[in-house]
Design a protein around this motif. Structure first.
Motif, PDB file in Angstrom:
ATOM      1  N   LYS A 350      54.364 -37.052  19.929  1.00  0.00           N
ATOM      2  CA  LYS A 350      53.193 -37.501  20.674  1.00  0.00           C
ATOM      3  C   LYS A 350      53.384 -37.233  22.168  1.00  0.00           C
ATOM      4  O   LYS A 350      52.486 -36.725  22.851  1.00  0.00           O
ATOM      5  N   MET A 351      54.572 -37.538  22.677  1.00  0.00           N
ATOM      6  CA  MET A 351      54.849 -37.326  24.095  1.00  0.00           C
ATOM      7  C   MET A 351      54.702 -35.856  24.481  1.00  0.00           C
ATOM      8  O   MET A 351      54.017 -35.512  25.445  1.00  0.00           O
ATOM      9  N   GLN A 352      55.329 -34.984  23.711  1.00  0.00           N
ATOM     10  CA  GLN A 352      55.375 -33.573  24.084  1.00  0.00           C
ATOM     11  C   GLN A 352      54.028 -32.876  23.917  1.00  0.00           C
ATOM     12  O   GLN A 352      53.621 -32.075  24.758  1.00  0.00           O
ATOM     13  N   THR A 353      53.325 -33.179  22.820  1.00  0.00           N
ATOM     14  CA  THR A 353      52.034 -32.507  22.600  1.00  0.00           C
ATOM     15  C   THR A 353      50.980 -32.978  23.592  1.00  0.00           C
ATOM     16  O   THR A 353      50.152 -32.186  24.048  1.00  0.00           O
ATOM     17  N   ALA A 354      51.002 -34.259  23.945  1.00  0.00           N
ATOM     18  CA  ALA A 354      50.043 -34.758  24.930  1.00  0.00           C
ATOM     19  C   ALA A 354      50.302 -34.147  26.303  1.00  0.00           C
ATOM     20  O   ALA A 354      49.368 -33.832  27.048  1.00  0.00           O
ATOM     21  N   LEU A 355      51.588 -33.967  26.636  1.00  0.00           N
ATOM     22  CA  LEU A 355      51.942 -33.327  27.902  1.00  0.00           C
ATOM     23  C   LEU A 355      51.498 -31.868  27.911  1.00  0.00           C
ATOM     24  O   LEU A 355      50.931 -31.373  28.897  1.00  0.00           O
ATOM     25  N   ALA A 356      51.742 -31.170  26.799  1.00  0.00           N
ATOM     26  CA  ALA A 356      51.326 -29.771  26.694  1.00  0.00           C
ATOM     27  C   ALA A 356      49.809 -29.640  26.733  1.00  0.00           C
ATOM     28  O   ALA A 356      49.268 -28.689  27.313  1.00  0.00           O
ATOM     29  N   LEU A 357      49.114 -30.599  26.110  1.00  0.00           N
ATOM     30  CA  LEU A 357      47.655 -30.574  26.113  1.00  0.00           C
ATOM     31  C   LEU A 357      47.114 -30.599  27.533  1.00  0.00           C
ATOM     32  O   LEU A 357      46.182 -29.868  27.874  1.00  0.00           O
ATOM     33  N   ARG A 358      47.698 -31.422  28.374  1.00  0.00           N
ATOM     34  CA  ARG A 358      47.254 -31.501  29.765  1.00  0.00           C
ATOM     35  C   ARG A 358      47.331 -30.141  30.454  1.00  0.00           C
ATOM     36  O   ARG A 358      46.436 -29.754  31.204  1.00  0.00           O
ATOM     37  N   GLU A 359      48.434 -29.414  30.217  1.00  0.00           N
ATOM     38  CA  GLU A 359      48.585 -28.107  30.852  1.00  0.00           C
ATOM     39  C   GLU A 359      47.598 -27.095  30.288  1.00  0.00           C
ATOM     40  O   GLU A 359      46.982 -26.322  31.029  1.00  0.00           O
ATOM     41  N   VAL A 360      47.419 -27.104  28.977  1.00  0.00           N
ATOM     42  CA  VAL A 360      46.532 -26.122  28.346  1.00  0.00           C
ATOM     43  C   VAL A 360      45.092 -26.302  28.801  1.00  0.00           C
ATOM     44  O   VAL A 360      44.406 -25.335  29.146  1.00  0.00           O
ATOM     45  N   VAL A 361      44.603 -27.550  28.823  1.00  0.00           N
ATOM     46  CA  VAL A 361      43.201 -27.747  29.218  1.00  0.00           C
ATOM     47  C   VAL A 361      43.004 -27.426  30.700  1.00  0.00           C
ATOM     48  O   VAL A 361      41.932 -26.956  31.103  1.00  0.00           O
ATOM     49  N   ALA A 362      44.025 -27.669  31.514  1.00  0.00           N
ATOM     50  CA  ALA A 362      43.910 -27.333  32.929  1.00  0.00           C
ATOM     51  C   ALA A 362      43.833 -25.821  33.125  1.00  0.00           C
ATOM     52  O   ALA A 362      43.029 -25.318  33.916  1.00  0.00           O
ATOM     53  N   LEU A 363      44.659 -25.066  32.395  1.00  0.00           N
ATOM     54  CA  LEU A 363      44.626 -23.612  32.484  1.00  0.00           C
ATOM     55  C   LEU A 363      43.318 -23.055  31.920  1.00  0.00           C
ATOM     56  O   LEU A 363      42.748 -22.105  32.464  1.00  0.00           O
ATOM     57  N   ALA A 364      42.840 -23.652  30.828  1.00  0.00           N
ATOM     58  CA  ALA A 364      41.580 -23.200  30.236  1.00  0.00           C
ATOM     59  C   ALA A 364      40.433 -23.398  31.218  1.00  0.00           C
ATOM     60  O   ALA A 364      39.577 -22.527  31.388  1.00  0.00           O
ATOM     61  N   ARG A 365      40.416 -24.546  31.877  1.00  0.00           N
ATOM     62  CA  ARG A 365      39.374 -24.793  32.870  1.00  0.00           C
ATOM     63  C   ARG A 365      39.496 -23.829  34.047  1.00  0.00           C
ATOM     64  O   ARG A 365      38.524 -23.297  34.559  1.00  0.00           O
ATOM     65  N   GLU A 366      40.731 -23.550  34.422  1.00  0.00           N
ATOM     66  CA  GLU A 366      40.981 -22.687  35.572  1.00  0.00           C
ATOM     67  C   GLU A 366      40.480 -21.263  35.344  1.00  0.00           C
ATOM     68  O   GLU A 366      39.822 -20.683  36.212  1.00  0.00           O
ATOM     69  N   VAL A 367      40.760 -20.687  34.168  1.00  0.00           N
ATOM     70  CA  VAL A 367      40.366 -19.296  33.931  1.00  0.00           C
ATOM     71  C   VAL A 367      38.847 -19.162  33.788  1.00  0.00           C
ATOM     72  O   VAL A 367      38.309 -18.069  33.941  1.00  0.00           O
ATOM     73  N   CYS A 368      38.168 -20.260  33.518  1.00  0.00           N
ATOM     74  CA  CYS A 368      36.712 -20.210  33.382  1.00  0.00           C
ATOM     75  C   CYS A 368      35.993 -20.374  34.724  1.00  0.00           C
ATOM     76  O   CYS A 368      34.756 -20.290  34.778  1.00  0.00           O
ATOM     77  N   GLY A 369      36.745 -20.624  35.787  1.00  0.00           N
ATOM     78  CA  GLY A 369      36.124 -20.760  37.096  1.00  0.00           C
ATOM     79  C   GLY A 369      35.126 -21.900  37.149  1.00  0.00           C
ATOM     80  O   GLY A 369      35.321 -22.952  36.549  1.00  0.00           O
ATOM     81  N   GLY A 370      34.029 -21.677  37.855  1.00  0.00           N
ATOM     82  CA  GLY A 370      33.009 -22.709  37.991  1.00  0.00           C
ATOM     83  C   GLY A 370      32.413 -23.126  36.663  1.00  0.00           C
ATOM     84  O   GLY A 370      32.063 -24.297  36.463  1.00  0.00           O
ATOM     85  N   ASP A 371      32.298 -22.172  35.737  1.00  0.00           N
ATOM     86  CA  ASP A 371      31.743 -22.515  34.426  1.00  0.00           C
ATOM     87  C   ASP A 371      32.630 -23.494  33.674  1.00  0.00           C
ATOM     88  O   ASP A 371      32.179 -24.144  32.720  1.00  0.00           O
TER      89      ASP A 371
END
Length: 414
Positions: A350-371
């Protein structure tokens, strides 16, 4: 074929390199963990994916804006009977824990609120009743839970007590003078689905000896007050509630006899943390695929955005976190399937996947720019919902201390 199903060319596979069905179409599973599923299990997941995309996903934007959980998006999942899928029953196959994990993964891949809603019934409430109910009644109770004839919630967290609830729980249960029942006093908070559940599985401290007990309290019992928590920025579709108990009387038959202290609660939590880890991985897959769809449709400076080096590096990092997390939960589930349940194992997952989730969603939002901050891309929803997953079923710090206690032999808890 939808963009999130176009996996093999994007990941270097050729058609025919992997078996057909659900596993072959799963873009986020580079190492093919879903290939461990049987043909019947993959058929269940393929149907689930189809229903989610056709009947649930189109309604999520409106549900998010309204901060409501409409029956139009819960009824299709109830109809599928995911706790005892008819396809598996006809094939004579049990519902394996690996399959349970992939069901949570697939729902979270669509939406974390929906996965949280499903797991409130299928994991939290069902697990509690299977562990806590009288063996003579457990089978009938489980059948009603699987069919959604009886819905319930896991009411443990309190307004002032979350991580310290083992010692800090203040809701009390006092025996009635005739010894035939109990009177409950106290409050709970952040209880998902409490506004519509038939019963509230309420944990309380027995006034006489201080032991933790659990009672199935009818939501409409006199003295029970349920208030939905508004103005949330995460899991807006899933309704969390605060519950008040003022002189609530229940019979002794409402008590779950298998819950005789916090050690029994911990038995439930070991399973639930594993389920949340699967949900975190599913949300990573959903955010990753949503970002692929969005980036794949754009051009910048006269070139496909997906061809830029920095964009590809971010997708590689996302996929690395996703693949490592999927490997972790698959192995954890295989151990539990073999009867190996360790508190530190589920806490680590739970600890590791939740931490990884935070990074993945941040990168996903980042590559999409304003959208990436609009609901239309789906990424913003995963980005916001990841914060709730990071906190519930044990914060990062609490799970880290559970792991630390196991590996060092010393407890850091006061």
């Amino acid at each position: 074929m939808s963009p999130d199903r176009q996996s093999h060319r994007q990941h270097g596979r050729r058609p025919g390199d992997a078996p057909g069905g659900y596993a072959a179409g799963l873009a986020a599973d580079l190492y093919g963990f879903a290939e461990r599923l049987t043909e019947a299990e993959q058929a269940v997941l393929e149907e689930l994916h189809t229903v989610l995309q056709a009947e649930v996903r189109p309604r999520l934007l409106e549900a998010w804006d309204a901060a409501r959980l409409p029956e139009a998006i819960t009824t299709p999942l109830v109809r599928l009977r995911l706790m005892d899928p008819p396809v598996l029953t006809r094939a004579g196959e049990p519902l394996r824990q690996l399959m349970r994990g992939f069901i949570s993964f697939e729902i979270a891949r669509c939406d974390l609120s929906m996965a949280t809603w499903f797991n409130a019934q299928a994991s939290l409430f069902r697990t509690l009743c299977r562990i806590g109910a009288d063996p003579e009644n457990a089978a009938e109770l489980d059948q009603r839970i699987r069919a959604y004839e009886l819905t319930g919630v896991f009411a443990l967290t309190e307004p002032g007590h979350g991580s310290d609830v083992a010692r800090g729980l203040t809701t009390t249960a006092t025996r009635t003078p005739d010894g035939a029942g109990w009177v409950l006093e106290g409050a709970k908070r952040w209880i998902g689905g409490a506004d519509r559940a038939d019963v509230l599985a309420t944990f309380a401290r027995e006034a006489e000896d201080g032991r933790i007990r659990c009672f199935l309290v009818p939501r409409e019992a006199p003295g029970v007050g349920v208030r939905v928590i508004g103005h949330k920025a995460s899991l807006r579709i899933m309704q969390n509630a605060e519950i008040r108990y003022e002189g609530v009387e229940v019979s002794d038959a409402a008590r779950l006899p298998g819950i005789d202290g916090f050690a029994d609660v911990s038995r439930c939590l070991r399973q639930m943390r594993s389920d949340v880890a699967w949900m975190a991985v599913g949300a990573m897959a959903g955010a990753y695929e949503a970002a692929l769809r969005q980036v794949g449709a754009r051009e910048q400076f006269g070139r496909p955005l997906a061809g830029f080096q920095l964009i590809q590096e971010k997708f590689a990092r996302m996929l690395g976190q996703l693949t490592g997390s999927l490997a972790l939960v698959v192995r954890l589930t295989e151990q539990q399937q073999d009867g190996i349940y360790r508190e530190e194992s589920s806490a680590l997952a739970k600890m590791q996947t939740a931490l990884a989730l935070r990074e993945v969603v941040a990168l996903a939002r980042e590559v999409c720019g304003g959208d990436g901050i609009t609901l239309e891309t789906d990424v913003a929803r995963f980005h916001a919902d990841a914060e709730a997953v990071y906190s519930y079923e044990g914060t990062h710090e609490i799970n880290a201390l559970l792991v630390g206690r196991a590996v060092t032999g010393h407890s850091a808890f006061v």
